[in-house]
Structure formats: structure tokens, C-alpha cells
Design an enzyme around this catalytic site. Structure first.
Site, PDB file in Angstrom:
ATOM      1  N   ALA A  66      24.087  38.264   1.209  1.00  0.00           N
ATOM      2  CA  ALA A  66      24.082  39.699   1.546  1.00  0.00           C
ATOM      3  C   ALA A  66      23.681  39.855   3.105  1.00  0.00           C
ATOM      4  O   ALA A  66      23.397  38.915   3.885  1.00  0.00           O
ATOM      5  CB  ALA A  66      22.671  40.176   1.144  1.00  0.00           C
ATOM      6  N   GLY A 111      23.886  36.137  -1.827  1.00  0.00           N
ATOM      7  CA  GLY A 111      24.671  37.147  -2.256  1.00  0.00           C
ATOM      8  C   GLY A 111      26.317  36.706  -2.813  1.00  0.00           C
ATOM      9  O   GLY A 111      26.880  37.415  -3.388  1.00  0.00           O
ATOM     10  N   GLU A 114      26.259  34.779  -5.720  1.00  0.00           N
ATOM     11  CA  GLU A 114      25.948  35.545  -6.809  1.00  0.00           C
ATOM     12  C   GLU A 114      27.288  36.463  -7.044  1.00  0.00           C
ATOM     13  O   GLU A 114      27.496  36.500  -8.372  1.00  0.00           O
ATOM     14  CB  GLU A 114      24.611  36.448  -6.481  1.00  0.00           C
ATOM     15  CG  GLU A 114      23.361  36.004  -6.205  1.00  0.00           C
ATOM     16  CD  GLU A 114      22.376  36.762  -5.743  1.00  0.00           C
ATOM     17  OE1 GLU A 114      22.756  37.188  -4.706  1.00  0.00           O
ATOM     18  OE2 GLU A 114      21.435  37.130  -6.475  1.00  0.00           O
ATOM     19  N   GLU A 134      17.538  32.418  -0.422  1.00  0.00           N
ATOM     20  CA  GLU A 134      16.776  33.494  -0.055  1.00  0.00           C
ATOM     21  C   GLU A 134      15.456  33.163   0.449  1.00  0.00           C
ATOM     22  O   GLU A 134      14.575  33.549   0.784  1.00  0.00           O
ATOM     23  CB  GLU A 134      16.733  34.364  -1.265  1.00  0.00           C
ATOM     24  CG  GLU A 134      18.155  35.241  -1.316  1.00  0.00           C
ATOM     25  CD  GLU A 134      19.188  34.560  -2.132  1.00  0.00           C
ATOM     26  OE1 GLU A 134      18.802  33.339  -2.351  1.00  0.00           O
ATOM     27  OE2 GLU A 134      20.335  35.071  -2.605  1.00  0.00           O
TER      28      GLU A 134
HETATM   29  N1  COA Z   1      24.120  38.160   7.259  1.00  0.00           N
HETATM   30  C1  COA Z   1      24.494  38.487   8.193  1.00  0.00           C
HETATM   31  N2  COA Z   1      25.116  37.677   9.032  1.00  0.00           N
HETATM   32  C2  COA Z   1      25.377  36.346   8.747  1.00  0.00           C
HETATM   33  C3  COA Z   1      25.135  35.956   7.515  1.00  0.00           C
HETATM   34  C4  COA Z   1      24.327  36.708   6.453  1.00  0.00           C
HETATM   35  N3  COA Z   1      23.860  36.366   5.376  1.00  0.00           N
HETATM   36  N4  COA Z   1      25.489  34.486   7.375  1.00  0.00           N
HETATM   37  C5  COA Z   1      26.138  34.523   8.762  1.00  0.00           C
HETATM   38  N5  COA Z   1      25.994  35.530   9.471  1.00  0.00           N
HETATM   39  C6  COA Z   1      26.493  35.716  10.750  1.00  0.00           C
HETATM   40  C7  COA Z   1      25.841  35.013  11.839  1.00  0.00           C
HETATM   41  O1  COA Z   1      24.490  35.771  12.144  1.00  0.00           O
HETATM   42  C8  COA Z   1      26.695  34.566  12.924  1.00  0.00           C
HETATM   43  O2  COA Z   1      26.613  36.093  13.674  1.00  0.00           O
HETATM   44  P1  COA Z   1      26.783  35.998  15.138  1.00  0.00           P
HETATM   45  O3  COA Z   1      27.895  35.331  15.714  1.00  0.00           O
HETATM   46  O4  COA Z   1      26.899  37.579  15.580  1.00  0.00           O
HETATM   47  O5  COA Z   1      25.444  35.454  15.784  1.00  0.00           O
HETATM   48  C9  COA Z   1      27.830  34.746  12.201  1.00  0.00           C
HETATM   49  O6  COA Z   1      27.805  35.015  10.692  1.00  0.00           O
HETATM   50  C10 COA Z   1      28.425  32.997  12.178  1.00  0.00           C
HETATM   51  O7  COA Z   1      27.284  32.491  11.421  1.00  0.00           O
HETATM   52  P2  COA Z   1      26.458  31.290  12.183  1.00  0.00           P
HETATM   53  O8  COA Z   1      24.984  31.164  11.603  1.00  0.00           O
HETATM   54  O9  COA Z   1      26.592  31.190  13.475  1.00  0.00           O
HETATM   55  O10 COA Z   1      27.321  29.759  11.722  1.00  0.00           O
HETATM   56  P3  COA Z   1      26.852  28.675  11.296  1.00  0.00           P
HETATM   57  O11 COA Z   1      28.018  27.846  10.970  1.00  0.00           O
HETATM   58  O12 COA Z   1      26.121  27.952  12.531  1.00  0.00           O
HETATM   59  O13 COA Z   1      25.792  28.512   9.735  1.00  0.00           O
HETATM   60  C11 COA Z   1      25.389  29.353   7.747  1.00  0.00           C
HETATM   61  C12 COA Z   1      26.476  28.756   8.807  1.00  0.00           C
HETATM   62  C13 COA Z   1      26.066  29.669   6.490  1.00  0.00           C
HETATM   63  C14 COA Z   1      24.547  27.993   7.254  1.00  0.00           C
HETATM   64  C15 COA Z   1      24.352  30.234   8.393  1.00  0.00           C
HETATM   65  O14 COA Z   1      25.257  31.332   8.810  1.00  0.00           O
HETATM   66  C16 COA Z   1      23.366  30.932   7.386  1.00  0.00           C
HETATM   67  O15 COA Z   1      22.437  30.134   7.233  1.00  0.00           O
HETATM   68  N6  COA Z   1      23.765  31.986   6.923  1.00  0.00           N
HETATM   69  C17 COA Z   1      22.859  32.795   6.196  1.00  0.00           C
HETATM   70  C18 COA Z   1      22.900  32.324   4.761  1.00  0.00           C
HETATM   71  C19 COA Z   1      21.759  33.009   3.784  1.00  0.00           C
HETATM   72  O16 COA Z   1      20.423  32.763   3.942  1.00  0.00           O
HETATM   73  N7  COA Z   1      22.260  33.679   2.920  1.00  0.00           N
HETATM   74  C20 COA Z   1      21.521  34.612   2.058  1.00  0.00           C
HETATM   75  C21 COA Z   1      21.268  35.932   2.464  1.00  0.00           C
HETATM   76  S1  COA Z   1      20.404  36.870   1.215  1.00  0.00           S
END
Ligand code: COA
Length: 259
Positions: A66, A111, A114, A134
Site C-alpha cells: 500500500a 498490499g 495481498e 507491515e
Molecule cells: N509506498 C510508497 N512508496 C513506496 C513504497 C510503498 N509501499 N515502496 C517503495 N516506495 C517508493 C520509495 O519511497 C521510493 O520513492 P522515492 O524514490 O520517491 O524515494 C521508490 O518507491 C523506490 O523505493 P526504494 O525504497 O528507494 O527502493 P529500494 O530498492 O531501496 O527498496 C523495497 C525496495 C521494496 C525494499 C523498499 O522500497 C520497501 O521496503 N518498500 C516498502 C515495503 C513495505 O513496507 N510494504 C508494506 C506497506 S503496507
């Protein structure tokens, strides 16, 4: 149909839906989920479509969850609404009379995992990664992750991933039954299409009926889905949730206090 955050097209009876927010790793904001729901509902009664493939743009992510930036400031009421709406979108997929297959490249987290689990089948590329992280944000899954993950991989394994937030690689996902197939990245679409091409030859009413019967077998008396919606909403405004989402956006580790 005009959409902002998804792309759709039809080819040879298959309807393709692609989440198109690659710069945000296809994070599922409310608009995107609503568009997915509209697109899926539109094929329910379309006799020329016999199956759907749902995927994310690019190979880095199916969907990384999400949209944290969108929901970080929500209050309890908005959080509960967000969860209830998300459940409804995913039910639309699960109850589709036409089979929906998730084609998963890269991250399917939160999400995103999910959403993939609401599809009838999942085909993963060898670099796909799954998880419900989460708890790292001071919250719980809100789109039925606490319900569908145990259904697919069993309670003990699901609890481990739900409680640790660990990321699962594609081979483990195959071994645990979270995905149907793991194939080379370039074979993912073809594998989804071959499954749908087999189903195309079957009786459409029988296909729809099998989906209904299987879904009904998972309907439980105690309503875990309602518990999840209620408890998800309660997290909004908690100190740990504010800390968890802020830490993600500030790219640092969260410091939780149990409040
Ligand atoms: N919601 C909003 N933005 C997200 C996102 C999310 N769930 N997941 C990634 N993004 C965005 C990042 O903020 C970043 O944006 P920016 O360039 O404007 O800073 C962009 O997508 C790229 O992500 P980034 O984190 O820089 O990539 P990465 O390769 O370093 O890491 C992940 C990849 C997937 C490990 C990391 O993005 C992450 O942990 N995301 C969240 C996962 C999560 O907690 N999901 C559950 C949400 S309920």
C-alpha cells in the site's frame, strides 16, 4: 476505459492489467486499487474475455505495498475505511468468474503480496520476493494478509512471516505453495498465458462454478476479515505507527515503544 495508474489491454481473449507506478515500485494507492476494481468488474460479464493477467510495470516490483506516503497521515476512521475498501477490491478479484493470474516480477510486499494472494493463481519470476513487512511500520496487514497467507502456506509458516516481516524468495514461495510456478523472468507471461489457454477450452459456466465452490470452502464462521479491518484501523494514530511510517519515509530504522 480511461485509467491513471493502470494500463489495460485485451489480446486473444486475455485481459491484461498492469499497475503503472514503476517509480514508486507500483505501490497501491487508493486510486490504483479503485481502478483495478473497475477493470476487473468490467470483464465479469464480457463473454469475449476468458481470463485476466494482473502484473506490475517493470521487473523490480509487482507492487511494494500500500502507498505508505498516502496512508501515513490517516486517522482511525480513514484507516478502517482503507482496509474495508481494500478487502472489497480484493474480493472482486477473488470472486471473478474468469480466472485471474498474478504475474509477479520482483517485490510483492504488503498490499502487493495481498493483491497477488487474492488472484486465483500466481506465477513468479525467479527474482520475485514476497512478504508482509507491515510490523516494521508499526501496523498489521490490512488487505486480508492475515487471512489469505495462512490459507495458502499454513498457519505456522504464515505467522513466522507475519510476525518477523521476513522476505521470502521465489523458491521458498514455491516450496510453501504461495506460488504455482517459478520460471525464468522472460517466461512469466508465457506461463500465465499457457494456463489460461488451457482454461479457454473448458466450459465457462464450469470454470466460474469451480471458482465459486473453492471460494465458498474458505468462508469461515468466525470473521477474521472483520477483525483485521477493525484492528488495522485502530493502529492509525498510535505512536508506533507514526514512528514506523516516518522511519520508512526518512529512510531510517524505526524505534518502537509499544504505544
Ligand atoms: N509506498 C510508497 N512508496 C513506496 C513504497 C510503498 N509501499 N515502496 C517503495 N516506495 C517508493 C520509495 O519511497 C521510493 O520513492 P522515492 O524514490 O520517491 O524515494 C521508490 O518507491 C523506490 O523505493 P526504494 O525504497 O528507494 O527502493 P529500494 O530498492 O531501496 O527498496 C523495497 C525496495 C521494496 C525494499 C523498499 O522500497 C520497501 O521496503 N518498500 C516498502 C515495503 C513495505 O513496507 N510494504 C508494506 C506497506 S503496507
Amino acid at each position: 476505459m480511461e485509467f491513471q495508474n493502470i494500463e489495460t489491454h485485451e489480446k486473444d481473449g486475455i485481459f491484461y492489467i498492469t499497475i503503472n507506478r514503476e517509480d514508486k515500485l507500483n505501490a497501491l494507492n487508493i486510486q490504483t486499487l479503485s481502478e483495478i476494481k473497475t477493470a476487473v468488474l468490467a470483464i465479469y460479464e464480457n463473454p469475449s474475455i476468458y481470463g485476466v493477467i494482473l502484473t506490475g510495470k517493470g521487473t523490480k516490483a509487482f507492487a511494494a505495498g500500500a502507498d505508505i506516503a498516502e496512508f501515513a497521515g490517516f486517522n482511525n476512521v480513514q484507516g478502517t475505511q482503507m482496509s474495508a475498501d481494500g478487502h472489497a477490491v480484493l474480493k472482486t478479484i477473488e470472486n471473478s468468474p474468469k480466472p485471474v493470474i498474478a504475474a509477479i516480477y520482483g517485490f510483492a510486499l504488503g498490499g502487493g503480496c495481498e493483491l497477488a494472494m487474492a488472484c486465483h493463481m500466481r506465477v513468479a519470476g525467479e527474482k520475485a520476493k514476497f512478504g508482509q513487512p507491515e510490523v516494521n511500520l508499526g501496523i498489521i496487514p490490512g488487505y486480508a494478509g492475515t487471512q489469505r497467507l495462512p490459507q495458502l502456506i499454513g498457519k505456522g509458516r504464515a505467522l513466522e512471516y507475519l510476525l518477523t516481516g521476513d522476505i521470502m524468495d521465489a523458491q521458498t514461495a514455491l516450496q510453501f505453495g504461495l506460488v504455482n510456478h517459478v520460471v525464468a523472468t522472460e517466461e512469466v507471461m508465457h506461463t500465465c498465458e499457457s494456463i489460461l489457454n488451457k482454461i479457454k477450452l473448458k466450459a465457462p459456466l464450469a470454470v466460474a462454478s469451480v471458482i465459486r465452490c473453492v471460494n465458498d470452502s474458505y468462508e469461515k464462521k468466525a470473521d477474521g476479515a472483520q477483525t483485521e479491518i477493525h484492528e488495522f484501523g485502530n493502529f492509525f494514530g498510535s505512536e508506533d505507527f507514526i514512528e514506523g511510517t516516518a522511519a520508512f519515509q526518512e529512510k531510517r530504522k524505526a524505534n518502537f515503544k509499544g504505544k
